[in-house]
Design an enzyme around this catalytic site. Structure first.
Site, short mmCIF file in Angstrom:
data_model
loop_
_atom_site.label_atom_id
_atom_site.label_comp_id
_atom_site.label_asym_id
_atom_site.label_seq_id
_atom_site.Cartn_x
_atom_site.Cartn_y
_atom_site.Cartn_z
N CYS A 111 29.30 43.01 39.76
CA CYS A 111 28.71 43.67 40.92
C CYS A 111 28.25 42.59 41.90
O CYS A 111 27.44 41.73 41.52
CB CYS A 111 27.53 44.53 40.48
SG CYS A 111 26.43 45.02 41.84
N GLU B 187 39.45 34.03 45.54
CA GLU B 187 40.00 35.27 46.11
C GLU B 187 38.99 36.42 46.11
O GLU B 187 39.23 37.50 45.55
CB GLU B 187 41.27 35.68 45.36
CG GLU B 187 42.42 34.72 45.55
CD GLU B 187 43.70 35.17 44.88
OE1 GLU B 187 44.79 34.75 45.32
OE2 GLU B 187 43.63 35.97 43.90
N CYS C 51 30.86 47.81 45.07
CA CYS C 51 30.30 48.35 43.83
C CYS C 51 29.32 49.45 44.19
O CYS C 51 28.52 49.30 45.13
CB CYS C 51 29.61 47.26 43.02
SG CYS C 51 28.77 47.88 41.54
N CYS D 64 27.05 50.97 42.04
CA CYS D 64 25.99 51.14 41.05
C CYS D 64 24.63 51.23 41.73
O CYS D 64 24.50 51.05 42.95
CB CYS D 64 26.02 50.00 40.04
SG CYS D 64 25.42 48.43 40.71
N GLU E 120 47.12 28.39 47.83
CA GLU E 120 48.01 28.95 46.81
C GLU E 120 49.28 29.49 47.45
O GLU E 120 49.22 30.13 48.50
CB GLU E 120 47.35 30.11 46.04
CG GLU E 120 46.32 29.73 45.02
CD GLU E 120 45.88 30.96 44.22
OE1 GLU E 120 46.67 31.92 44.08
OE2 GLU E 120 44.72 30.97 43.76
N TRP F 85 53.72 39.93 39.75
CA TRP F 85 52.96 41.17 39.93
C TRP F 85 53.64 42.19 40.85
O TRP F 85 53.08 43.24 41.10
CB TRP F 85 51.56 40.86 40.47
CG TRP F 85 51.51 39.75 41.47
CD1 TRP F 85 51.20 38.45 41.23
CD2 TRP F 85 51.77 39.82 42.88
NE1 TRP F 85 51.26 37.70 42.38
CE2 TRP F 85 51.60 38.52 43.42
CE3 TRP F 85 52.15 40.86 43.75
CZ2 TRP F 85 51.77 38.24 44.76
CZ3 TRP F 85 52.32 40.57 45.09
CH2 TRP F 85 52.12 39.27 45.58
N GLU G 276 49.65 36.12 33.69
CA GLU G 276 50.52 35.47 34.68
C GLU G 276 51.49 34.48 34.04
O GLU G 276 51.92 33.52 34.68
CB GLU G 276 49.66 34.80 35.75
CG GLU G 276 48.90 35.82 36.59
CD GLU G 276 48.02 35.19 37.65
OE1 GLU G 276 48.18 35.55 38.83
OE2 GLU G 276 47.17 34.35 37.31
#
Length: 674
Positions: free
Chosen positions: A115, A150, A158, A160, A306, A314, A354
């Site tokens: 969170c 990332e 979140c 909550c 990257e 993916w 990965e």
């Protein structure tokens, strides 16, 4: 000077030595040196190794890796390892796991399982970051810090109770009192009034459409909550390791996070880019994302942190890159302002989610074609070292505002059309600039527009009074502004501006939109320009009445036949254009091209179709994205190609996927003559 103290352009990738026995490390360091690697990112997902139990830090293994790399001339981008909390943390603090809008608490077993508002999570990340900074701040290999990884990739928000409390604090700071919030949120609609901040919850799953301003503020808050996680760690690094640049990796043109706010906190803007090798136009979208990265850093060089050397792991079908695609795409990042080409990852993993992702050192090792590709890229980047630190100048800017993006696409079933997609509109307009080799910056709403001959707003649904005033002042002073449809309509609270559409832009554009007439998916409207050309438009139409604007193109069919579709309005010393539809590719090129020519915008140069021209300082990159050889005339006399070492002049032949980096050849003098 480049973006770190490492000279020249940066080259390398993520290195995860914790996945390998220690005897492999020396082979890796030796091969990195052989390939010309000068920087690797270390420690991104190593929290469980670095802190195997609460408050117990084991950093000696990381220190041995860093020492070994430095012995081989490889510097490190040291990650704080906070993107993936270990099992002991989530078992001790299950309340720190994120909760979805439907009330589902997500479990351990992937990454980013936290969170953003959790105080125990933030405290744990700060503690680990402090230990790493204290241990490695003075290490000669340390070139850059890399916080988390990332942000927002898997968890952007979140719902909550901890997040709810944080949201209420954020709202209190923003509005001060609940009556101000009630006005901003328009809570008299559907009896949504609040008597106190304590009654407010996140926009969790509800019976029907939610409050759009609440949703907009929730998006602002969620971006800020993650940014607070980043800032907590950066404060430690700035204090304990001053002078070492800090980054976190962006994810191209990502909707969830306001990258303008984030980039202001970064010393180096970095990006993770994964263009699809199966998409024949992926290089255009990539160029758009790279121009955004350069713009986020206010023109400074950025870093590709990257990319995949070949296939990712993916997509539905993971197509590999050809050697030519890899080289062309990698060098395109440098052409578009990157001072380094990094990868995920150095050595291909044997296990985990990965393991089928490509790497600089493939599973087959140095006997593989991939290794030859890695060696060649190292040589290319070494040859391009003089480019490091140089910048790009642009005469055109595209406005991109995250508040407007969020507001335009929230709960689109309640909007006139759910086909209005901001990123897709920007991509269409940008593609026209790319094809014409017109250099482009991105700017936030409220930016200084003075340096630009033309400013484009493919969509600016949310337009504050201050932004509207700045655009009016820019046009009044002689600038050219081109607005797309569904723009200028609401303020910062997503309330409609007073009066007729298009609200804040009505006088500037010299027209009134009496009614929206959006088009169905796949439906096309006929267009005829004032010089007799015929095109079509999609997505949107307005029923327009001009006041001071002149009609540049009209609709030719349906009930809108003969009514204005594209207009131009003289305003002060400048000009404001309006496109009430999305013209087809040819029409958009013709109409935007006309507006830009009238504004005095000049392309980087002339080149055959499919050839991309980018200028960084004195360096001109020429990239052939076509499948056939083409002829290109070297501008401004003889030039030196940094990549091939050749002296070039006149007309040269560019093969498919060929790249040149042309630098002016200095004139021969008695002192330099052989």
């Amino acid at each position: 000077m480049g973006i770190t103290r490492v000279p020249g352009l940066l080259y390398g990738g993520d290195y995860n030595p914790e996945q390998w026995p220690e005897h492999i490390w020396r082979d890796d360091a030796r091969l990195m040196a052989e390939a010309g690697v000068n920087l690797v990112t270390v420690g991104v997902f190593s929290w469980a190794r670095l802190e195997p139990e609460p408050g117990v830090y084991r950093l000696d293994g990381l220190a041995r890796v860093i020492d070994l790399l430095w012995e081989h001339g490889v510097a490190v981008d040291l990650a704080t390892a906070t993107a993936s909390p270990p099992a002991w943390f989530v078992r001790a603090h299950p309340e720190a796991l994120p909760v979805t809008a439907d009330g589902v608490r997500l479990e351990f077993g992937s990454r980013q399982h936290y969170c953003p508002s959790s105080p125990v999570f933030r405290a744990a990340t700060v503690a680990l970051t402090e230990r790493l900074a204290e241990r490695f701040a003075g290490h000669p290999a340390l070139a850059m810090w890399h916080i988390s990884n990332e942000y927002g990739d898997h968890v952007t928000e979140c719902f909550c109770e901890v997040s709810a409390a944080d949201f209420r604090r954020w709202l209190t700071d923003r509005y001060g009192d609940v009556e101000t919030l009630n006005h901003a949120w328009g809570t008299d609609f559907w009896s949504q009034r609040y008597g106190s901040f304590a009654q407010i919850a996140p926009p969790r799953a509800a019976p029907g459409p939610g409050n759009p301003t609440q949703a907009l503020d929730w998006r602002r808050f969620s971006s800020d909550a993650l940014l607070a996680c980043y800032q907590a760690e950066k404060d430690v690094l700035d204090r304990v390791s001053p002078g070492v640049p800090v980054t976190t990796n962006f994810m191209s043109m990502m909707k969830a996070l306001d990258y303008w706010a984030w980039a202001e906190r970064e010393d180096v803007v970095s990006d993770d880019a994964y263009p699809d090798p199966a998409d024949p136009l992926a290089h255009v979208t990539a160029a758009m994302n790279y121009d955004l990265m350069r713009s986020l850093g206010r023109g400074r060089p950025w870093l590709l942190l990257e990319q995949a050397p070949s296939a990712v792991s993916w997509r539905d079908v993971n197509i590999p890159k050809t050697d030519e695609q890899y080289r062309l795409g990698s060098l395109q990042t440098v052409a578009r302002g990157a001072d380094g080409v990094m990868h995920f990852q150095w050595r291909a993993s044997r296990a985990g989610a990965e393991k089928w992702h490509s790497a600089m050192l493939p599973h087959a090792g140095t006997a593989s074609r991939g290794w030859e590709r890695t060696l060649r890229m190292g040589a290319d980047l070494k040859a391009l070292a003089p480019v490091a630190g140089s910048r790009t100048d642009a005469q055109v800017a595209i406005m991109l505002d995250w508040d407007s993006w969020w507001a335009a696409e929230f709960d689109q079933e309640q909007h006139p059309s759910n086909l209005v997609k901001v990123r897709e509109l920007i991509r269409a307009w940008y593609g026209t600039l790319w094809a014409a080799n017109i250099a482009c910056d991105f700017v936030p709403a409220g930016a200084d527009l003075g340096p630009y001959k033309a400013v484009l707003a493919p969509n600016l649904y949310l337009t504050t009074a201050a932004t509207a005033a700045a655009i009016r002042s820019y046009v009044d002073g002689g600038g050219t502004f081109v607005s797309g449809f569904f723009s200028g309509l609401v303020d910062e609270h997503d309330h409609l501006h007073d009066g007729a559409y298009p609200g804040a832009f009505r006088d500037l554009l010299g027209l009134v939109a009496d009614e929206f007439w959006p088009l169905a998916a796949g439906e096309r409207a006929g267009l005829r320009t004032d010089d007799g050309e015929h095109h079509t438009g999609g997505v949107w139409r307005d029923w327009l009445d001009t006041t001071t604007a002149e009609t540049i193109a009209s609709y030719t069919d349906t009930r809108l036949a003969g009514r204005p579709a594209v207009t131009r309005n003289r305003f002060g010393a400048g000009t404001a254009w309006y496109l009430s539809t999305l013209p087809d590719e040819t029409g958009l090129a013709a109409l935007l091209g006309r507006a830009l020519r009238e504004a005095g915008v000049e392309p980087v140069g002339d080149a055959p179709a499919g050839v991309e021209l980018c200028r960084r300082g004195e360096h001109l990159f020429v990239l052939n994205h076509g499948t056939e050889p083409v002829e290109f005339t070297v501008p401004d006399g003889p030039a030196h190609d940094l990549l091939s070492g050749e002296e070039l002049g006149g007309t040269i032949l560019l093969g498919p996927a060929d790249v040149r980096c042309l630098t002016p050849t200095p004139p021969t003098t008695p002192e330099t003559a052989p």
